[in-house]
Write an enzyme that holds these catalytic residues in place. Structure first.
Site, PDB file in Angstrom:
ATOM      1  N   CYS A  50      16.439  76.407 -87.208  1.00  0.00           N
ATOM      2  CA  CYS A  50      15.027  75.518 -87.905  1.00  0.00           C
ATOM      3  C   CYS A  50      14.176  76.021 -87.663  1.00  0.00           C
ATOM      4  O   CYS A  50      13.826  77.511 -86.536  1.00  0.00           O
ATOM      5  CB  CYS A  50      14.589  74.298 -86.312  1.00  0.00           C
ATOM      6  SG  CYS A  50      13.084  73.940 -86.676  1.00  0.00           S
ATOM      7  N   CYS A  53      10.807  75.473 -85.477  1.00  0.00           N
ATOM      8  CA  CYS A  53      11.682  75.415 -83.894  1.00  0.00           C
ATOM      9  C   CYS A  53      11.173  77.283 -83.899  1.00  0.00           C
ATOM     10  O   CYS A  53      10.538  77.371 -82.741  1.00  0.00           O
ATOM     11  CB  CYS A  53      12.784  75.548 -83.341  1.00  0.00           C
ATOM     12  SG  CYS A  53      13.105  74.262 -83.908  1.00  0.00           S
ATOM     13  N   CYS A 388      12.775  70.198-103.897  1.00  0.00           N
ATOM     14  CA  CYS A 388      12.989  68.779-105.021  1.00  0.00           C
ATOM     15  C   CYS A 388      13.682  69.641-106.126  1.00  0.00           C
ATOM     16  O   CYS A 388      14.489  68.321-106.485  1.00  0.00           O
ATOM     17  CB  CYS A 388      11.001  68.860-105.604  1.00  0.00           C
ATOM     18  SG  CYS A 388      10.184  69.281-104.183  1.00  0.00           S
TER      19      CYS A 388
END
Length: 500
Positions: A50, A53, A388
């Site tokens: 992540c 993170c 997207c």
């Protein structure tokens, strides 16, 4: 000692320092015992891949070192290794931070993800909702945070004390609260009970509340007095300004000297509008691109604009004019009086709608999205957003399924380029997907599930007024094509783990 030996010892010493950490990594085997053994614990549930993170890690480490001295412990849990533990605590995204006061009192962390913000937030969490303050502890309590609030009360005034407790419980994430019944101390601080003094390390240093004790009145006082007269917009303050509930006036300038000069120039205007409009400078050299979001030219500074944060409307000041006290005052006064029309950035309304996904622009947004007779699922996207682009074929297929169903006149699948069109919503990331249900347009529901057709259908069915559900099998050929494409690209995307 040989050079090689010295080098080896140096590397070992460096490794030892690098491995030292004040953040305790916990597992299912020791998590409960650790939480029970400590009065207050901040836990980060993370995944090694992540990106957010990784960005948080050094800030979290710094905060852990500072807070350890105050017996506030910071821990982390690797959810790729401890899936059951993370599921047990309702972790749905990374990083998730939660404050534990034992295993039965768990609240989400609501602060910013910087060391100073984490430290400030957790210190406030460790204090009682209202701390007793004396002449011996007042000065130290004032240093607990950038803003602290102390109520000076009469010992027999139970009603005011109860109001203070309610406000403190509501705002404890924001400010440390204290109280004193020492009349001599109140006099020394220049007030008579009942009164509230908000101490701050900026502007005039303190603000005083002497009106009738009322929860809403005190809350409004605190939020207004705790906001700098002319603050600074940046990553740490942006969300606070956006959630303040009042408009924000931006002062764009490229140098600290120019920002200071303009702040002094506009200070009387900010003072007159305190509690009505927040004023803040913004570093145009670092965040000049944000000017474009306010419908300003992003290469012509200094500049001034007002954003109505609730409706997300933009009111740019003419960049061809110089920023003077009189011109900005007239502009601000006209804005407050409702005499300035918002600037609306919009692509042209499409002459024809091509494909099953309806293209929305600012100029037809209300007509389509806020059509109260239809459930409207809308994707807010950016042309440069890779996720997207990955979603696009599935979103087209989803729209095709509804266009061929019994719900074709009741459900609209739409999209809008949020970088080229002003939309009422403040969009924090792309893609953002929302459901505007028929008959409930004022309460859109944001989608937070995985971006699969089945899950999107389930979301439409559960959050829409018409409970419209279709079968993906109805578009078998499209599904097959999508599955073929997903063999490579989809697998790659799933391991990318976008958090937006």
């Amino acid at each position: 000692m040989h050079t090689v030996q010295k080098l080896a010892l140096g590397l070992l010493a460096a490794a030892a320092v690098a491995s030292a950490s004040d953040v305790e990594q916990l597992t299912k085997g020791n998590f409960d015992d650790f939480v029970k053994a400590n009065d207050i614990v901040l836990a980060e549930f993370f995944a090694p891949w992540c990106g957010h993170c990784k960005a948080l890690a050094p800030e979290y480490e710094e905060a852990a070192t500072t807070l350890k001295e105050k017996d506030i412990r910071l821990v982390k849990v690797d959810c790729t290794e401890e899936a059951d533990l993370c599921q047990q605590h309702g972790v749905e995204g990374y990083p998730t931070l939660k404050v534990f006061r034992g295993l039965d009192n768990v609240t989400p962390y609501k602060g910013q993800r910087k060391a100073a913000a984490i430290t400030s937030y957790m210190i406030k969490q460790s204090l009682p909702a209202v701390s007793a303050v004396t002449k011996d502890t007042l000065e130290e309590f004032k240093k607990a945070d950038k803003v602290v609030i102390v109520a000076y009360l009469d010992a027999a005034d139970k009603a005011s004390g109860e109001v203070l407790e309610k406000v403190a419980e509501k705002l404890r994430d924001n400010y440390p609260f204290g109280s004193s019944t020492d009349a001599a101390l109140a006099e020394a601080e220049g007030v008579t009970a009942p009164a509230i003094v908000l101490y701050k390390d900026f502007d005039e240093g303190k603000s005083v509340f002497t009106e009738k004790f009322d929860v809403e009145a005190i809350e409004k006082f605190a939020k207004t007095a705790a906001t700098p007269l002319i603050g600074e917009v940046g990553p740490e303050t942006y969300s606070d300004y956006m959630s303040a509930g009042i408009p924000l006036a931006y002062i764009f300038a490229e140098t600290p000297e120019e920002r200071k000069e303009l702040s002094e120039l506009l200070k009387p205007i900010a003072e007159a509008q305190r509690g009505v409009i927040n004023f803040a400078t913004i570093d145009a050299s670092a965040f000049g691109a944000h000017a474009g979001n306010l419908n300003l030219k992003a290469d012509k500074f200094p500049a001034f604009a007002i954003q109505e944060t609730v409706k997300n409307q933009k009111f740019p000041f003419d960049q061809e004019k110089a920023i003077t006290h009189d011109d900005i005052k007239a502009f601000v006064d006209n804005f407050v009086s409702g005499k300035v029309d918002p600037s609306i950035k919009s692509e042209p309304i499409p002459e024809t709608q091509e494909g099953p996904v309806i293209t929305v622009v600012a100029k037809n947004y209300n007509d389509i999205v806020l059509d109260d007779t239809k459930d409207v699922l809308i994707e807010f996207y950016a042309p440069w957003c890779g996720h997207c682009k990955s979603l696009a074929p599935k979103y087209e297929e989803l729209a095709a399924l509804y266009a061929k169903s019994e719900f074709k006149d009741k459900v609209v699948i739409a999209k809008v380029d949020a970088t080229a069109n002003d939309v009422p919503d403040e969009i924090q990331g792309f893609p953002t997907i929302k459901m505007y249900a028929a008959g409930a347009k004022g309460e859109p529901v944001t989608y937070s599930g995985s971006r699969t057709i089945d899950d999107l259908i389930k979301f439409i069915s559960e959050s829409g007024t018409y409970k419209a559900s279709v079968s993906e099998e109805a578009e078998e050929s499209s599904a097959t094509a999508a599955a073929t494409e997903s063999t490579s690209s989809e697998a790659a995307k799933e391991t990318d783990h976008d958090e937006l």
